[in-house]
Enzyme design. Sequence first.
Site, PDB file in Angstrom:
ATOM      1  N   GLY A  12      38.107  50.056  47.547  1.00 58.27           N
ATOM      2  CA  GLY A  12      38.830  48.783  47.558  1.00 58.27           C
ATOM      3  C   GLY A  12      40.052  48.928  46.654  1.00 58.27           C
ATOM      4  O   GLY A  12      40.554  50.039  46.455  1.00 58.27           O
ATOM      5  N   TYR A  13      40.517  47.807  46.115  1.00 54.51           N
ATOM      6  CA  TYR A  13      41.730  47.848  45.293  1.00 54.51           C
ATOM      7  C   TYR A  13      41.566  48.752  44.075  1.00 54.51           C
ATOM      8  O   TYR A  13      42.430  49.571  43.774  1.00 54.51           O
ATOM      9  CB  TYR A  13      42.105  46.436  44.833  1.00 54.51           C
ATOM     10  CG  TYR A  13      42.538  45.572  45.975  1.00 54.51           C
ATOM     11  CD1 TYR A  13      43.801  45.715  46.521  1.00 54.51           C
ATOM     12  CD2 TYR A  13      41.683  44.631  46.528  1.00 54.51           C
ATOM     13  CE1 TYR A  13      44.204  44.934  47.594  1.00 54.51           C
ATOM     14  CE2 TYR A  13      42.070  43.847  47.591  1.00 54.51           C
ATOM     15  CZ  TYR A  13      43.331  44.001  48.122  1.00 54.51           C
ATOM     16  OH  TYR A  13      43.722  43.241  49.189  1.00 54.51           O
ATOM     17  N   LYS A  38      31.752  52.930  52.046  1.00 55.04           N
ATOM     18  CA  LYS A  38      30.882  52.578  53.170  1.00 55.04           C
ATOM     19  C   LYS A  38      31.556  52.825  54.517  1.00 55.04           C
ATOM     20  O   LYS A  38      30.973  53.381  55.427  1.00 55.04           O
ATOM     21  CB  LYS A  38      30.589  51.077  53.011  1.00 55.04           C
ATOM     22  CG  LYS A  38      29.417  50.557  53.732  1.00 55.04           C
ATOM     23  CD  LYS A  38      29.290  49.056  53.465  1.00 55.04           C
ATOM     24  CE  LYS A  38      28.414  48.790  52.273  1.00 55.04           C
ATOM     25  NZ  LYS A  38      28.181  47.349  52.039  1.00 55.04           N
ATOM     26  N   GLU A 170      42.660  28.826  50.415  1.00 50.96           N
ATOM     27  CA  GLU A 170      43.465  29.702  51.290  1.00 50.96           C
ATOM     28  C   GLU A 170      42.896  29.719  52.711  1.00 50.96           C
ATOM     29  O   GLU A 170      43.642  29.735  53.688  1.00 50.96           O
ATOM     30  CB  GLU A 170      43.506  31.124  50.717  1.00 50.96           C
ATOM     31  CG  GLU A 170      44.371  31.214  49.458  1.00 50.96           C
ATOM     32  CD  GLU A 170      44.858  32.617  49.152  1.00 50.96           C
ATOM     33  OE1 GLU A 170      44.115  33.573  49.406  1.00 50.96           O
ATOM     34  OE2 GLU A 170      45.994  32.744  48.652  1.00 50.96           O
ATOM     35  N   ASP A 301      35.727  43.892  40.592  1.00 53.04           N
ATOM     36  CA  ASP A 301      34.865  42.705  40.564  1.00 53.04           C
ATOM     37  C   ASP A 301      33.506  42.945  39.911  1.00 53.04           C
ATOM     38  O   ASP A 301      32.816  41.990  39.562  1.00 53.04           O
ATOM     39  CB  ASP A 301      34.633  42.193  41.993  1.00 53.04           C
ATOM     40  CG  ASP A 301      35.822  41.389  42.523  1.00 53.04           C
ATOM     41  OD1 ASP A 301      36.843  41.285  41.808  1.00 53.04           O
ATOM     42  OD2 ASP A 301      35.719  40.868  43.649  1.00 53.04           O
ATOM     43  N   ALA A 318      42.344  41.015  42.650  1.00 51.82           N
ATOM     44  CA  ALA A 318      42.888  42.297  43.084  1.00 51.82           C
ATOM     45  C   ALA A 318      43.890  42.794  42.050  1.00 51.82           C
ATOM     46  O   ALA A 318      43.980  43.998  41.772  1.00 51.82           O
ATOM     47  CB  ALA A 318      43.565  42.125  44.440  1.00 51.82           C
ATOM     48  N   GLN A 319      44.637  41.845  41.487  1.00 47.88           N
ATOM     49  CA  GLN A 319      45.661  42.204  40.513  1.00 47.88           C
ATOM     50  C   GLN A 319      45.052  42.978  39.335  1.00 47.88           C
ATOM     51  O   GLN A 319      45.525  44.052  38.954  1.00 47.88           O
ATOM     52  CB  GLN A 319      46.332  40.907  40.025  1.00 47.88           C
ATOM     53  CG  GLN A 319      47.543  41.155  39.193  1.00 47.88           C
ATOM     54  CD  GLN A 319      48.177  39.872  38.645  1.00 47.88           C
ATOM     55  OE1 GLN A 319      49.090  39.974  37.843  1.00 47.88           O
ATOM     56  NE2 GLN A 319      47.748  38.711  39.038  1.00 47.88           N
TER      57      GLN A 319
END
Length: 405
Positions: A12-13, A38, A170, A301, A318-319
């Site tokens: 991920g990020y 994955k 969102e 996370d 994400a930042q």
Amino acid sequence: MRKPKIVILGAGYGGLMTAVRLQKHVGVNEADIVLVNKNDYHYETTWLHEASAGTLHHDKVRYDIRDVIDRNKVEFVQGTVVEIKKDENKVLLENGEIDYDYLVVALGGEPETFGIKGLKEYAFGITNVNSSRQMREHIEYQFATYNMEEEKDENRLTIVVGGAGFTGIEFLGELTNRIPELCHEYDVDSHKVKIICVEAAPTVLPGFDPELVQYAVSTLERKGVEFLIGTAIKEATPEGIIVAKGDEEPREIKAGTVVWAAGVRGSSIIEKSGFEAMRGRVKVQPDLRVPGMDNVFVIGDSSLVINEEINRPYPPTAQISMQQGECCARNIAALIRNKTELETFKFDNKGTVCSLGEHDAIGVVFGKKVTGTKASFMKKMVDNRALYMIGGVGLVFKKGKFNVL
Ligand code: FAD
Ligand code: NAD
């Protein structure tokens, strides 16, 4: 001399950023780098609300991991992590095992259901490509079925969103843009559609700038969203949800679609592997390592970093995950060169922009409030920047958002 082996779990990020930075900082003769994920693709978690509502095809939010890594330097292993045997420096996968000298755990988060009955069975989550695709198809199926059935069940056209945090808001922004298209596609009267957002806190987007919150609420209300504030989801059932406001009697809301967007916790692999954690998140040392472990980093996370200014954890974003990935790569490069002084991670908060659909948003960027098309433009630039940081200009041209007008 045997080269140290660096294993990164999750592309991920945080994980992908660590991999692309390590391939820059570390020579092929210095270490072996293995990236485990994955799927063979990375997905932009920050765009999943669009794929879930159906305003962006799910293939637009993902790209092949092998397109952005240097395969001469990073070995990609497609596999699902089952457990980390930290005392044996080993990772168990569904289809094998991998040993490591240095480990980066970047497995992301999972929906936090707070043990609420029925959520796992009956609610949809905005979690990954599979869940987003399933939700989009479910909503379309409800519209198609409503159109076909003789005795119309209007509850099919009710969509409940649990949680008015950034994810919930969102998603509502996208959904309110998608509903008119769905009504047109499936010949459904738009007045029959109900969108209800249930938020337990006394306000939408708790903790965010009140003026911007008001902008978001009035925009979404104008587009048909009904907000139930100070109201908690207590249970999800096959027919809908049970909610309660304060001391009032719980009541049922019938809905064909229930979306749970009320928070995240760390990966379940963390607790399963015996790491000390709070809601699946490891409170890491300033250098991002697990306390008491010299060779294991946790980022993204599944990590918890305290904002010393307010003595509370930074929200998982994400930042911060990407910045942690950069710092983690530098620290691993230092470790394999036998340096003992590691860098302290410092979060450089560039702001927050929350999209309200394709051409609208709210945000605070470099301390300044922005709304409307200007904020929406900035959101797209933020999205494009994330692509650039990982895959350079090529990835921006391939996957970037250029619908800025
Ligand atoms: P992720 O990016 O989620 O990546 C985890 C990776 O690990 C995935 O590739 C996954 O497939 C893989 N994985 C998981 N489990 C396993 C396993 N057992 N074995 C192998 N691989 C596994 N943040 C912002 O900063 N700005 C935003 O605008 C923003 N918008 C968001 C919008 C939405 C709809 C959502 C849901 C979140 C948003 N966030 C945003 C939050 C942000 O997406 C997360 O904080 C971020 O994705 C965390 O990064 P990560 O690297 O920890 O995990
Ligand atoms: P969140 O924790 O930020 O918000 C969850 C919301 O759900 C809260 O407002 C909470 O009060 C509410 N809630 C909890 N239990 C409830 C219940 N039983 N019934 C009704 N409401 C309930 O979670 P999120 O929105 O999923 O965001 C997760 C992380 O991702 C956050 O750190 C967020 O900052 C980040 N994120 C950022 C962006 C962005 O920057 N644009 C977008 C999406 C997510």
